[in-house]
Design a protein around this motif. Structure first.
Motif, PDB file in Angstrom:
ATOM      1  N   PRO A 211      -7.441   9.285  -7.126  1.00 50.11           N
ATOM      2  CA  PRO A 211      -7.409   8.970  -8.560  1.00 50.11           C
ATOM      3  C   PRO A 211      -6.750   7.623  -8.860  1.00 50.11           C
ATOM      4  O   PRO A 211      -7.181   6.920  -9.770  1.00 50.11           O
ATOM      5  N   ALA A 212      -5.752   7.235  -8.073  1.00 51.57           N
ATOM      6  CA  ALA A 212      -5.035   5.989  -8.343  1.00 51.57           C
ATOM      7  C   ALA A 212      -5.826   4.742  -7.932  1.00 51.57           C
ATOM      8  O   ALA A 212      -5.621   3.668  -8.495  1.00 51.57           O
TER       9      ALA A 212
ATOM     10  N   TYR B  38     -10.409   0.614  -8.774  1.00 50.12           N
ATOM     11  CA  TYR B  38     -10.306  -0.623  -7.992  1.00 50.12           C
ATOM     12  C   TYR B  38     -11.310  -0.633  -6.844  1.00 50.12           C
ATOM     13  O   TYR B  38     -11.998  -1.630  -6.614  1.00 50.12           O
ATOM     14  N   ASP B  39     -11.411   0.493  -6.101  1.00 49.94           N
ATOM     15  CA  ASP B  39     -12.338   0.567  -4.969  1.00 49.94           C
ATOM     16  C   ASP B  39     -13.785   0.406  -5.424  1.00 49.94           C
ATOM     17  O   ASP B  39     -14.611  -0.183  -4.715  1.00 49.94           O
ATOM     18  N   ARG B  40     -14.137   0.930  -6.597  1.00 52.04           N
ATOM     19  CA  ARG B  40     -15.500   0.825  -7.117  1.00 52.04           C
ATOM     20  C   ARG B  40     -15.775  -0.534  -7.764  1.00 52.04           C
ATOM     21  O   ARG B  40     -16.919  -0.962  -7.832  1.00 52.04           O
ATOM     22  N   GLY B  41     -14.742  -1.178  -8.238  1.00 59.68           N
ATOM     23  CA  GLY B  41     -14.894  -2.418  -9.003  1.00 59.68           C
ATOM     24  C   GLY B  41     -14.588  -3.669  -8.216  1.00 59.68           C
ATOM     25  O   GLY B  41     -15.399  -4.152  -7.429  1.00 59.68           O
TER      26      GLY B  41
ATOM     27  N   LEU C 184       0.830  -1.200   0.000  1.00 58.94           N
ATOM     28  CA  LEU C 184       0.000   0.000   0.000  1.00 58.94           C
ATOM     29  C   LEU C 184       0.863   1.249   0.000  1.00 58.94           C
ATOM     30  O   LEU C 184       1.882   1.309   0.684  1.00 58.94           O
ATOM     31  N   ALA C 185       0.413   2.243  -0.746  1.00 59.11           N
ATOM     32  CA  ALA C 185       1.123   3.516  -0.830  1.00 59.11           C
ATOM     33  C   ALA C 185       0.495   4.520   0.122  1.00 59.11           C
ATOM     34  O   ALA C 185      -0.626   4.336   0.590  1.00 59.11           O
TER      35      ALA C 185
ATOM     36  N   ASP D 217     -15.263  10.691  -1.797  1.00 65.37           N
ATOM     37  CA  ASP D 217     -14.443  11.341  -2.811  1.00 65.37           C
ATOM     38  C   ASP D 217     -13.501  12.327  -2.122  1.00 65.37           C
ATOM     39  O   ASP D 217     -13.929  13.107  -1.275  1.00 65.37           O
ATOM     40  N   SER D 218     -12.235  12.308  -2.485  1.00 65.88           N
ATOM     41  CA  SER D 218     -11.274  13.236  -1.879  1.00 65.88           C
ATOM     42  C   SER D 218     -11.071  14.493  -2.722  1.00 65.88           C
ATOM     43  O   SER D 218     -10.367  15.411  -2.299  1.00 65.88           O
TER      44      SER D 218
END
Length: 192
Positions: free
Chosen positions: A111-112, A116-119, A36-37, A138-139
């Motif tokens: 954005p990165a 993935y989070d939605r899918g 994780l980043a 949303d940030s």
């Protein structure tokens, strides 16, 4: 950044890697490990706002809120670190290093990670039998999206914007969206 995808790692090796890593956390999905980043200041602030608010709203009850430092076990082969999670199961308290029965999970979108989070990550959350609500924050603009498990594996979608209150039915709490974004400075909007 991901570790090489050519080799699979078993769960025991993953847990040992993750538990012994001092400054790095890893997620584990079906044999693949992803490092994780870090995030932005807004991402971190939204996470603090959400966990603090949920902690205050849940104080004295059976449910506890956890931040992104606690691993969540979704299944025998899936371990993730949501930005916030809530469990109302007594077995998830104390000296455990992972939640096994989350009721709510929260992801702060960047954005990165948004796709993935939605899918796929949402699909992993839907497969977990204890998760009843999934919150996406949303940030980049003041929008909170909520997916709620209804009957027969049906998930309903609820979107909230400025001036709205977010209701978490699984926890029987509500809060203004403005509390999520307190002190957040949004980037300027660009017309394309």
């Amino acid at each position: 950044m991901a570790l090489p995808r050519e080799s699979l790692m078993d769960v025991e090796d993953y847990l040992e890697l993750d538990r012994t890593s001092i400054e790095t956390r890893y997620e584990y999905i079906d044999g693949y490990v992803t490092m994780l980043a870090g995030g932005t200041a807004n991402h971190a602030l939204i996470g603090v706002n959400v966990t603090s608010m949920l902690r205050r709203l849940l104080r004295g009850g059976p449910c506890l809120v956890y931040n992104s430092d606690l691993r969540v076990r979704l299944s025998e082969t899936r371990y993730v670190y949501p930005d916030a999670s809530v469990s109302c199961d007594e077995r998830d308290r104390g000296q455990t290093d992972m939640l096994r029965s989350p009721r709510l999970v929260v992801e702060v979108l960047s954005p990165a990670t948004e796709a993935y989070d939605r899918g796929r990550k949402f699909a992993y959350y839907r497969d977990n039998p204890t998760i009843q609500e999934y919150v996406l924050i949303d940030s980049l603009r003041p929008i909170v999206e909520l997916f709620r498990l209804e009957k027969n594996s049906l998930w309903t979608f609820h979107s909230f914007g400025p001036g709205d209150d977010v209701e978490l039915a699984s926890l029987q709490v509500r809060f203004p969206i403005s509390a999520v974004y307190e002190d957040v400075i949004f980037p300027p909007e660009h017309d394309n």
